[in-house]
Design a protein around this motif. Structure first.
Motif, PDB file in Angstrom:
ATOM      1  N   ASN A  51       0.676  -1.102   0.073  1.00  8.89           N
ATOM      2  CA  ASN A  51       0.010   0.191  -0.085  1.00  8.89           C
ATOM      3  C   ASN A  51       0.714   1.076  -0.041  1.00  8.89           C
ATOM      4  OD1 ASN A  51      -2.483  -1.454   0.185  1.00  8.89           O
ATOM      5  ND2 ASN A  51      -1.967  -1.518   2.528  1.00  8.89           N
ATOM      6  N   VAL A  53       0.454   4.761   1.524  1.00 13.22           N
ATOM      7  CA  VAL A  53      -0.568   5.457   2.881  1.00 13.22           C
ATOM      8  C   VAL A  53      -0.152   6.859   2.960  1.00 13.22           C
ATOM      9  CG1 VAL A  53      -1.333   5.181   5.248  1.00 13.22           C
ATOM     10  CG2 VAL A  53      -0.431   3.256   3.946  1.00 13.22           C
ATOM     11  N   LYS A  54      -0.957   7.820   2.965  1.00 12.20           N
ATOM     12  CA  LYS A  54      -0.938   9.310   3.370  1.00 12.20           C
ATOM     13  C   LYS A  54      -1.215   9.299   4.796  1.00 12.20           C
ATOM     14  CE  LYS A  54      -2.769  13.791   2.272  1.00 12.20           C
ATOM     15  NZ  LYS A  54      -3.912  14.573   1.332  1.00 12.20           N
ATOM     16  N   ARG A  66      -3.740   8.214  10.256  1.00 13.63           N
ATOM     17  CA  ARG A  66      -3.751   7.718   9.016  1.00 13.63           C
ATOM     18  C   ARG A  66      -4.988   8.290   8.227  1.00 13.63           C
ATOM     19  NH1 ARG A  66      -2.504   1.736   7.814  1.00 13.63           N
ATOM     20  NH2 ARG A  66      -3.188   1.501   5.507  1.00 13.63           N
ATOM     21  N   GLN A  67      -4.719   8.913   6.908  1.00 17.04           N
ATOM     22  CA  GLN A  67      -5.578   9.661   6.223  1.00 17.04           C
ATOM     23  C   GLN A  67      -6.167   8.956   5.092  1.00 17.04           C
ATOM     24  OE1 GLN A  67      -4.486  13.591   4.808  1.00 17.04           O
ATOM     25  NE2 GLN A  67      -6.686  14.203   4.562  1.00 17.04           N
ATOM     26  N   THR A  68      -5.376   8.516   4.086  1.00 23.36           N
ATOM     27  CA  THR A  68      -5.921   7.791   2.927  1.00 23.36           C
ATOM     28  C   THR A  68      -5.015   6.947   2.552  1.00 23.36           C
ATOM     29  OG1 THR A  68      -6.573  10.080   2.177  1.00 23.36           O
ATOM     30  CG2 THR A  68      -6.648   8.215   0.393  1.00 23.36           C
ATOM     31  N   TRP A  70      -3.837   3.896  -0.688  1.00 22.27           N
ATOM     32  CA  TRP A  70      -4.149   3.195  -1.928  1.00 22.27           C
ATOM     33  C   TRP A  70      -3.358   1.782  -2.239  1.00 22.27           C
ATOM     34  CZ3 TRP A  70      -2.542   8.473  -1.150  1.00 22.27           C
ATOM     35  CH2 TRP A  70      -3.273   9.333  -1.421  1.00 22.27           C
ATOM     36  N   TYR A  98      -2.214  13.081  -8.796  1.00 19.91           N
ATOM     37  CA  TYR A  98      -1.784  13.697  -7.327  1.00 19.91           C
ATOM     38  C   TYR A  98      -0.411  13.976  -7.638  1.00 19.91           C
ATOM     39  CZ  TYR A  98      -5.649  11.128  -5.078  1.00 19.91           C
ATOM     40  OH  TYR A  98      -6.969  10.791  -4.531  1.00 19.91           O
TER      41      TYR A  98
END
Length: 901
Positions: A51, A53-54, A66-68, A70, A98
């Motif tokens: 993943n 991770v943002k 943890r926000q988002t 993918w 992005y």
């Protein structure tokens, strides 16, 4: 960055069983610089999930959240922007593009390198790396090639990766043990070799202790084996005993099984008996009809109140027995089938007996009511059906039972009721309307036949009946209408037939009492019909159990016309076909029963219109009021619909009356040898308006009268002007002045709000034509003097000063004196006297406008005199020239002339 990475691993990814591989500090391109972290992670469980991770810092504290996230398989393109120059910007093409800006180019390259490695290992689908340095992508393979031979590259790389994957982080207990051990050896950190040697020595000591312990326990093992052998022998003995016990209990088990099975069968039998008893009790309680009810259904007296009550209770009990909800299997029982058949036979027998009795009651009602018609034939009243309704309403519950059980017989009763009652009501209503017609055409208060009719009442009755077809509308021609016109046509007016004489009786031959009598008769007719219809409709609703409320369901087709009294029904099941609503059924029954009301009302309306066309005004007001009342009760009821249809006919007669008045205005002719005076249609409009205002006071249909007023008054205006233009004997201005004066006076007196504009217009026309007639008739009474001063005004208009006019030869003082001497007071009086006689011949005595006109002429003459005096004062100052007469002389002349005539 290492501390942040460790914190993120601990706080965010470790609880989710994920391992953080790479991190980059970024912010969004082109926006407010708000930093966050992009992390590349893998799960610790298989199958491995990779993943991106943002993670960003929370607004409420210093911790990260943890926000988002993918999945790496959703990443399509990695765009590093520039493969040559150092550029911190890069794009990730996920669900959208992005755009990021890294805190440093080194962090960006490290993150992209990690993504490339993960893509090479875990993804079958290769991610496109755009604008990425080839050196960066080849760095990892090159390192591998330098460290191992070429043939072993792949295996070594794979082993390293597996080793990386097998690494597991220490748990909390392991960390604690290591910390305790390290505290016991403080030099472990400074001298690792000494620490390792100590650990090795301790391990050797533990191994030796383990070996000695094993060797010391050999004897005990032998003892344990001996004990196990003895235990096995004991077990064998116990098994033998258990086997003998089992053989002994086998017979007991078989006996207990038989007892258990017997108990189960006994319990099952008891349960079945209880259920059977419950079913029998249910059938007995719900399908057993008392003997008293059976007797009432067979022999109950349907003529007495007690017998009707007993039959009603018995019928309800029978219906309950027949409608009981049987349980599955009940309908297969012979006794149940036999009882149901018995109930059906009992229902049919009682239904036939009830229908036969009610049919007899309907027939008897017709005979009883016929015997009472004689006493109502001389009075304008309808027989009262309340006693009959009261007696029949005792059977209302039985009718409801019949409707739900034997709809065919219920429908037959409905048909028979409509047949009997329609004939009965037809006789009553026709006789009622005959009495009304006789009263309308009967003797007047002076004892003479109505409007000097040349025939007797019987002849009038026959004539009236011959005027109407089957539709109830007037079918006779205009020539046939003239058969009832007033005799003695030798006294007709010279101008034209009367505006209101439309082939009928002349309105002038009818007095107020006759019209009042007609109004009362018509009102009494409607007042008698209305309660009759409402009472019958209410009875039908209660007796036949039909709801009068509006059905909520939408209707598919209008209920069929009950031709021959047959209602729509289903021919297969006997259940009534789905008609629009029960309310429609009530209306259809009312139409069948009272089918003669509308034709009779139309006949009566035609007779009233024939007697006097003004009767349409009375009928319009009365009918409108009754329609309004009926619609307030029920807009869709039979009474409301019927009266509404008749109201349309009345409105047509009213419109026809107005149209005929307008037509006769247009056809009016005047005499060429006599003066016109007040036109006939003007006087008759006054009569019409006065009558209409008295009739339509507080009426619902005031709007219809206002529209008729507008049409009539415009026609009056147009035709007054037309007659004035055609007049030869009387001057046009006189005709216009007198008639518009009468119109203005009428409208002022009656105060008709919708004709305010016409009232102002009539006043203006009267004033204009009065002034025109005064100027025309007065002319120039001092003709030579008038011509002289016209010349003076012409010189002034050419630019000569007023003081210098007297120096003109034709307009000097001598010429002025010469002209003035020709008009002494005696000549002026003589001229005014002749003018008065001329005006008197033009004006009619009926309107009495002579003094008004004469006063206007006097004012006009004085105005001209003052005008001449003013010119003399301005153009001939100081000359001493004056008229031979004064204003006072003029007033005296006019007054003496008026008094002498």
């Amino acid at each position: 960055m290492t501390a942040i990475k460790h914190a993120l691993q601990r706080d965010i990814f470790t609880p989710n069983d994920e391992r953080l591989l790479s991190i980059v500090n970024v912010c969004k391109a082109g926006k407010k610089k708000r930093n966050c972290f992009l992390c590349a992670t893998v799960t610790t469980e298989r199958p491995v999930q990779v993943n991106v991770v943002k993670v960003k810092k929370s607004d409420k504290g210093d911790f990260y959240k943890r926000q988002t996230a993918w999945a790496l398989r959703d990443l399509a393109v990695v765009d590093a922007k520039d493969a040559v120059k150092e550029n911190p910007e890069f794009d990730l093409h996920l669900d959208k593009v992005y755009k990021w800006v890294a805190s440093s180019t080194a962090e960006k390259n490290t993150f992209i390198s990690c993504i490339w490695k993960l893509n090479q290992r875990y993804l079958r689908k290769k991610i496109d790396f755009v604008n990425v340095s080839a050196q960066l992508l080849e760095e990892l393979p090159k390192v591998a090639e330098e460290s191992v031979p070429s043939g072993e590259n792949q295996s070594v790389a794979g082993g390293d990766e597996e080793a990386v994957d097998e690494y597991q982080e220490l748990n909390a207990r392991e960390e604690q043990d290591i910390e305790i051990m390290m505290e016991g050896c403080e030099y472990a950190i400074s001298n690792a070799e000494a620490f390792a040697e100590k650990l090795s020595r301790e391990l050797q000591v533990l191994d030796g202790a383990n070996i000695q312990s094993i060797m010391a326990s050999e004897k005990q093992v032998n003892i344990l084996m001996t004990l196990l052998d003895e235990a096995l022998k004991e077990v064998d003995q116990i098994e033998l005993k258990l086997s003998s016990y089992e053989e002994m209990l086998q017979s007991v088990k078989e006996q207990m099984d038989q007892i258990s099975e017997s108990n189960h069968l006994i319990h099952l039998s008891n349960t079945n008996n209880v259920k059977l008893l419950s079913e029998i009790e249910f059938l007995v309680n719900h399908m057993d009809l008392a003997k008293g009810h059976i007797k009432a259904l067979h022999e109950g007296d349907l003529a007495s109140s007690r017998g009707i009550e007993a039959c009603t209770n018995a019928a309800d009990a029978l219906l309950q027995c027949m409608n009981v909800a049987l349980r599955p299997g009940h309908d297969m029982l012979y006794a149940v089938k036999q009882q149901q058949q018995r109930f059906s036979d009992l229902r049919e027998q009682f239904a036939r007996r009830l229908a036969s009795h009610l049919n007899n009651v309907f027939v008897q009602q017709g005979h009883d009511q016929s015997s009472t018609l004689a006493q109502h034939s001389i009075e304008l009243t309808l027989p009262n059906h309340h006693p009959f309704h009261r007696d029949l309403l005792r059977y209302a519950k039985l009718m409801e039972w019949l409707k739900s059980t034997e709809y065919g017989k219920y429908e037959g009763l409905t048909k028979n009721y409509m047949d009997y009652l329609s004939r009965l009501y037809e006789r009553e209503i026709k006789d009622f309307f005959e009495v009304a017609k006789i009263k309308m055409t009967g003797t007047t208060k002076e004892g003479k036949k109505f409007a000097t009719l040349p025939r007797k009442e019987s002849a009038v009755k026959q004539e009236t009946e011959s005027l109407h077809g089957s539709s109830g509308k007037l079918t006779g021609s205009t020539s046939s209408l003239n058969k009832l016109s007033v005799q003695g046509s030798g006294n007709r007016r010279s101008q034209s037939s009367s505006l209101l004489d439309m082939g009928n009786m002349s309105a002038s031959d009818l007095d107020v009492a006759d019209r009042t009598k007609f109004d009362k008769i018509f009102e009494q007719v409607l007042s008698e019909l209305e309660p009759l219809c409402l009472a019958e409709q209410d009875f039908i609703s209660k007796f036949f159990k039909l709801q009068q409320h509006q059905s909520m369901g939408t209707t598919t087709n209008e209920a069929e016309e009950m031709d021959g009294g047959t209602l729509s029904r289903s021919h297969n099941s006997g259940v009534p076909q789905a008609i629009s609503s029960e309310k429609d059924m009530i209306r259809q029954m009312m139409i069948k029963i009272f089918r003669c009301i509308e034709p009779e009302l139309n006949n009566l309306i035609a007779l009233g219109d024939k007697i006097d066309s003004f009767n349409s005004l009375y009928m319009l007001v009365k009918m409108s009021h009754h329609v309004w009342t009926a619609q307030n009760v029920d807009p869709a009821s039979f009474l409301s619909t019927t009266l509404g249809n008749v109201l349309v006919t009345v409105k047509r007669n009213f419109d026809k009356c107005i149209s005929n008045q307008i037509k006769q205005m247009e056809e009016v002719k005047i005499s060429k040898k006599s003066k016109v005076g007040i036109l006939t249609f003007v006087a008759e409009f006054e009569e019409f308006a006065a009558l209409a205002e008295s009739i339509f006071k507080n009426a619902e249909r005031r709007g219809d009268l206002d529209k008729a007023y507008i049409k009539l008054i415009r026609s009056v205006f147009i035709n007054v002007e037309k007659v004035a233009n055609e007049s030869q004997k009387t001057p046009r201005d006189v005709v216009m002045m007198e008639n518009f004066h009468r119109i203005f006076a009428t409208l002022s007196r009656l105060k008709i709000s919708c004709l305010e504009a016409e009232k102002k217009e009539a006043k203006q026309k009267y004033t204009d034509h009065l002034q025109s007639y005064v100027i025309y008739s007065l002319g120039q009474p001092l003709e030579k003097l008038n011509h002289f001063f016209e010349g003076v005004e012409a010189r002034v208009a050419q630019g000569i000063r007023e003081e210098e006019v007297s120096y003109q030869l034709a307009f000097n003082k001598q010429e002025l004196r010469k002209v003035i001497k020709e008009y002494p007071g005696k000549e002026v009086k003589k001229g005014l006297d002749n003018l008065y006689k001329k005006v008197d011949k033009h004006l009619c005595e009926e309107e009495n406008l002579l003094q008004v006109v004469w006063h206007s002429m006097q004012d006009e003459f004085i105005r001209q005199y003052k005008h001449f005096e003013g010119l003399i004062a301005r153009c001939y100052p100081g000359s001493g020239v004056t008229m031979e007469f004064t204003i006072q002389d003029i007033l005296d002349y006019c007054s003496s002339i008026a008094q002498s005539h």
